[in-house]
Write a protein that holds these residues in place. Structure first.
Motif, mmCIF file in Angstrom:
data_model
loop_
_atom_site.group_PDB
_atom_site.id
_atom_site.type_symbol
_atom_site.label_atom_id
_atom_site.label_comp_id
_atom_site.label_asym_id
_atom_site.label_seq_id
_atom_site.Cartn_x
_atom_site.Cartn_y
_atom_site.Cartn_z
ATOM 1 N N ASN A 312 0.967 -1.227 -0.076
ATOM 2 C CA ASN A 312 -0.035 -0.176 -0.098
ATOM 3 C C ASN A 312 0.910 1.438 -0.019
ATOM 4 O OD1 ASN A 312 -2.457 -0.981 -0.094
ATOM 5 N ND2 ASN A 312 -2.816 -1.380 2.182
ATOM 6 N N ALA A 313 1.944 1.168 -0.729
ATOM 7 C CA ALA A 313 2.917 2.469 -0.783
ATOM 8 C C ALA A 313 2.360 3.149 -1.692
ATOM 9 C CB ALA A 313 4.413 1.844 -1.041
ATOM 10 N N LEU A 314 1.651 2.867 -2.650
ATOM 11 C CA LEU A 314 1.041 3.678 -3.599
ATOM 12 C C LEU A 314 -0.093 4.144 -3.498
ATOM 13 C CD1 LEU A 314 2.118 1.510 -6.684
ATOM 14 C CD2 LEU A 314 3.508 3.190 -5.736
ATOM 15 N N LYS A 315 -0.344 5.182 -3.774
ATOM 16 C CA LYS A 315 -1.784 5.955 -3.291
ATOM 17 C C LYS A 315 -2.598 6.553 -4.503
ATOM 18 C CE LYS A 315 -0.836 5.337 1.103
ATOM 19 N NZ LYS A 315 -1.281 4.254 1.845
ATOM 20 N N PRO A 316 -3.824 6.597 -4.550
ATOM 21 C CA PRO A 316 -4.341 7.222 -5.686
ATOM 22 C C PRO A 316 -4.035 8.415 -5.966
ATOM 23 C CG PRO A 316 -6.053 6.050 -4.322
ATOM 24 C CD PRO A 316 -4.958 6.081 -3.489
ATOM 25 N N SER A 317 -3.861 9.021 -7.144
ATOM 26 C CA SER A 317 -3.604 10.183 -7.589
ATOM 27 C C SER A 317 -2.212 10.786 -7.508
ATOM 28 C CB SER A 317 -4.345 11.490 -7.095
ATOM 29 O OG SER A 317 -5.784 11.010 -7.294
ATOM 30 N N MET A 318 -1.261 9.558 -7.123
ATOM 31 C CA MET A 318 0.147 10.014 -7.270
ATOM 32 C C MET A 318 0.645 10.298 -8.443
ATOM 33 S SD MET A 318 2.151 7.420 -4.253
ATOM 34 C CE MET A 318 2.215 8.133 -2.546
ATOM 35 N N THR A 319 1.701 10.958 -8.554
ATOM 36 C CA THR A 319 2.412 11.253 -9.945
ATOM 37 C C THR A 319 3.355 10.132 -10.156
ATOM 38 O OG1 THR A 319 1.792 13.543 -9.932
ATOM 39 C CG2 THR A 319 3.577 12.908 -11.375
ATOM 40 N N ALA A 320 3.526 9.628 -11.301
ATOM 41 C CA ALA A 320 4.589 8.685 -11.738
ATOM 42 C C ALA A 320 5.462 9.113 -12.816
ATOM 43 C CB ALA A 320 3.853 7.172 -12.019
ATOM 44 N N GLN A 321 6.615 8.912 -12.865
ATOM 45 C CA GLN A 321 7.488 9.248 -13.890
ATOM 46 C C GLN A 321 7.936 7.760 -14.617
ATOM 47 O OE1 GLN A 321 8.218 12.051 -14.773
ATOM 48 N NE2 GLN A 321 7.349 13.211 -12.999
ATOM 49 N N VAL A 322 7.366 7.575 -15.744
ATOM 50 C CA VAL A 322 7.450 6.475 -16.186
ATOM 51 C C VAL A 322 8.516 6.349 -17.390
ATOM 52 C CG1 VAL A 322 6.067 4.556 -17.570
ATOM 53 C CG2 VAL A 322 5.178 5.984 -15.824
ATOM 54 N N SER A 323 9.374 5.094 -17.494
ATOM 55 C CA SER A 323 10.100 4.666 -18.468
ATOM 56 C C SER A 323 9.975 3.555 -19.113
ATOM 57 C CB SER A 323 11.694 4.729 -17.841
ATOM 58 O OG SER A 323 11.974 5.920 -17.342
ATOM 59 N N ILE A 324 9.641 3.411 -20.582
ATOM 60 C CA ILE A 324 9.187 2.551 -21.173
ATOM 61 C C ILE A 324 10.387 1.863 -22.163
ATOM 62 C CG2 ILE A 324 7.640 1.418 -22.866
ATOM 63 C CD1 ILE A 324 5.772 3.721 -22.191
ATOM 64 N N VAL A 325 10.875 0.944 -21.723
ATOM 65 C CA VAL A 325 12.109 0.257 -22.758
ATOM 66 C C VAL A 325 11.722 -0.153 -24.021
ATOM 67 C CG1 VAL A 325 13.820 -1.442 -22.642
ATOM 68 C CG2 VAL A 325 13.291 -0.223 -20.604
ATOM 69 N N THR A 326 11.761 0.384 -25.053
ATOM 70 C CA THR A 326 11.632 0.410 -26.529
ATOM 71 C C THR A 326 12.491 -0.527 -27.304
ATOM 72 O OG1 THR A 326 12.384 2.300 -27.260
ATOM 73 C CG2 THR A 326 10.184 2.348 -26.633
ATOM 74 N N GLY A 327 13.883 -0.738 -26.354
ATOM 75 C CA GLY A 327 14.864 -1.408 -27.276
ATOM 76 C C GLY A 327 15.967 -1.588 -26.174
ATOM 77 N N ARG A 328 16.629 -2.675 -26.372
ATOM 78 C CA ARG A 328 17.620 -3.083 -25.530
ATOM 79 C C ARG A 328 18.912 -3.711 -26.199
ATOM 80 N NH1 ARG A 328 14.983 -5.552 -22.051
ATOM 81 N NH2 ARG A 328 14.741 -4.077 -20.306
ATOM 82 N N ALA A 329 20.150 -3.309 -26.039
ATOM 83 C CA ALA A 329 21.164 -4.002 -26.841
ATOM 84 C C ALA A 329 22.526 -4.138 -25.548
ATOM 85 C CB ALA A 329 21.734 -3.028 -27.750
ATOM 86 N N PRO A 330 22.254 -5.382 -25.247
ATOM 87 C CA PRO A 330 23.403 -5.659 -24.102
ATOM 88 C C PRO A 330 24.800 -5.926 -24.609
ATOM 89 C CG PRO A 330 22.178 -7.554 -24.923
ATOM 90 C CD PRO A 330 21.584 -6.548 -25.405
ATOM 91 N N GLY A 331 25.889 -5.311 -24.027
ATOM 92 C CA GLY A 331 27.304 -5.587 -24.580
ATOM 93 C C GLY A 331 27.486 -4.826 -25.814
ATOM 94 N N ALA A 332 26.851 -3.739 -26.051
ATOM 95 C CA ALA A 332 26.805 -3.074 -27.508
ATOM 96 C C ALA A 332 28.050 -2.248 -27.498
ATOM 97 C CB ALA A 332 25.801 -2.073 -27.550
ATOM 98 N N LEU A 333 28.716 -2.014 -28.527
ATOM 99 C CA LEU A 333 29.814 -1.247 -28.603
ATOM 100 C C LEU A 333 29.180 0.261 -28.662
ATOM 101 C CD1 LEU A 333 32.874 -1.565 -29.313
ATOM 102 C CD2 LEU A 333 32.309 -1.055 -31.876
ATOM 103 N N ARG A 334 29.895 1.344 -27.887
ATOM 104 C CA ARG A 334 29.013 2.405 -27.474
ATOM 105 C C ARG A 334 30.018 3.492 -27.320
ATOM 106 N NH1 ARG A 334 26.769 1.628 -21.338
ATOM 107 N NH2 ARG A 334 29.089 1.767 -20.098
ATOM 108 N N VAL A 335 29.608 4.968 -27.692
ATOM 109 C CA VAL A 335 30.394 6.033 -27.315
ATOM 110 C C VAL A 335 29.585 6.897 -26.657
ATOM 111 C CG1 VAL A 335 32.124 5.795 -29.318
ATOM 112 C CG2 VAL A 335 29.606 7.023 -29.512
#
Length: 404
Positions: A312-335
């Motif tokens: 019951n930590a979440l209450k009605p009308s609370m604001t949530a900052q949502v992150s939706i993962v649309t792609g994932r690249a494990p061990g990718a070459l990156r800069v």
């Protein structure tokens, strides 16, 4: 006399060794300051940091869509009164947990009890009338039977037979009408019984009382709309309704995972899965689906995420900052994202690969075209163009690059 004057003149014009010494010291100090300044300037020049450089590395990249949402109960019911009357008893308070069928409130039942008594009396009257008509119908049918027998023996007239037949048919019609009246009376009794039962307001589901609108002693009028007494919600399962912009909604799909955080615990990431996406923007009062979002305003679509709320930590009308993962690249070459330039007018991306001298100083750079993949606005995946371990220059004013 003149000899003494010459002596004094020569003594006056003779150089002062003190003044010469002072001038020499001053000149030496100025030279020392100049030399020290030159040394310090050269040292600062040698110690000045070179242009920012990063190394091509490997790591995980998650491309995400950010959205702001509101937390609401998965199931919420406005419990109201279906009959009019004075609210006699209010058996719960805000925060109370209730079970399905538990008594929540009671309306003074006197009006409904009297209505039930009237309906029962009308039903009894209709039953009595039907009983009387049935007896009369049997009598008229017997009379018709006698008239038929007499008519065969030519012991009566045709008019007598017709009169007996008419009486029997009329009485049968009266019985049919009373059958309909009897059904109406029974419906009235059932309605009165239901209205009396409605004076006892019970919980339609298990949950928690999150709001109490009415108070004991208040008169409720349910003529046009059922007045709300309290709001009941199941807080064990919550729904995060995220507002996804039209620019991002084409990149999300149902079943994609992600997480959200709340203002009270920004470091806690609560995992969720996208349950559904609204096919159209939510319609506001005074508008329709075609004009949702307003003239020239931003358009958003609702994405729903189901989350368990056992603590019951979440209450009605609370604001949530949502992150939706649309792609994932494990061990990718990156800069770093600031190391990538582009796209240019041809849609190409480039990086500056740094070259070093033998003494470790930067000798220059090579502009190299690269193919990029996912981006999390901090790192950019490099699909082709550079190798792991190569140094690349960072543009401090560079912006995070998106997906190619």
């Amino acid at each position: 006399m003149w000899g003494g004057g010459d002596y004094m003149m020569r003594a006056f014009c003779r150089p002062s060794w003190g003044r010469v010494l002072t001038a020499c010291v001053a000149i030496a100090v100025l030279v020392a300051i100049a030399v020290a300044g030159t040394v310090i300037w050269r040292r600062l020049a040698l110690d000045a940091p070179p242009a920012p450089v990063a190394t091509v590395t490997r790591g995980d990249i998650e491309e995400i869509v950010l959205a702001t949402g509101t937390i609401v109960p998965l199931r919420q019911v406005n419990v109201g009164a279906q009959v009019s009357g004075q609210l006699k008893t209010l058996a719960v308070r805000v925060g109370d947990r209730v079970e399905q069928g538990q008594l929540l409130a009671e309306i003074d039942p006197i009006l409904q009890q009297n209505e039930l008594k009237r309906a029962e009396a009308a039903l009894t009257h209709a039953e009595a009338q039907r009983t009387a008509q049935l007896a009369l119908l049997r009598q008229h049918r017997l009379a018709l039977k006698r008239e038929l027998a007499m008519r065969k023996a030519d012991a009566n007239t045709e008019a007598d037979l017709e009169a007996a037949s008419t009486q029997a048919d009329t009485t049968a019609a009266n019985v049919a009408a009373l059958d309909a009246t009897l059904r109406q009376a029974r419906i009235a009794v059932e309605s009165a019984e239901a209205s009396l039962a409605y004076t006892r307001i019970v919980a339609p589901m298990a949950g928690q009382v999150i709001s109490v609108v009415a108070e004991a002693g208040q008169t409720l009028v349910a003529a046009q709309m059922a007045p709300t007494i309290l709001v009941l919600a199941d807080l064990d399962e919550m729904l995060v309704k995220a507002r996804i912009s039209e620019a991002d909604v084409v990149r999300v799909r149902t079943g994609q995972g992600g997480w959200f955080s709340i203002l009270g615990a920004p470091l806690r990431k609560i995992p969720v899965v996208l349950r559904s996406i609204s096919p159209a923007p939510p319609v506001t009062p005074g508008s329709d689906a075609a004009t949702a979002g307003g003239q020239g305003g931003a358009i958003y679509y609702h994405g729903d995420f189901l989350v368990a709320n056992g603590d019951n930590a979440l209450k009605p009308s609370m604001t949530a900052q949502v992150s939706i993962v649309t792609g994932r690249a494990p061990g990718a070459l990156r800069v770093p994202a600031a190391a990538v330039s582009g796209p240019d007018q041809n849609g190409r991306y480039t990086v500056q690969v740094v070259r070093y001298r033998a003494d470790g100083t930067i000798a220059g750079g090579e502009t190299r075209e690269v193919e990029i993949g996912l981006s999390d606005h901090v790192w950019v995946q490099i699909v082709r163009g550079v190798e792991e371990g190569e140094p690349v220059a960072i543009d401090p004013q560079g912006e995070a690059k998106g997906q190619a």
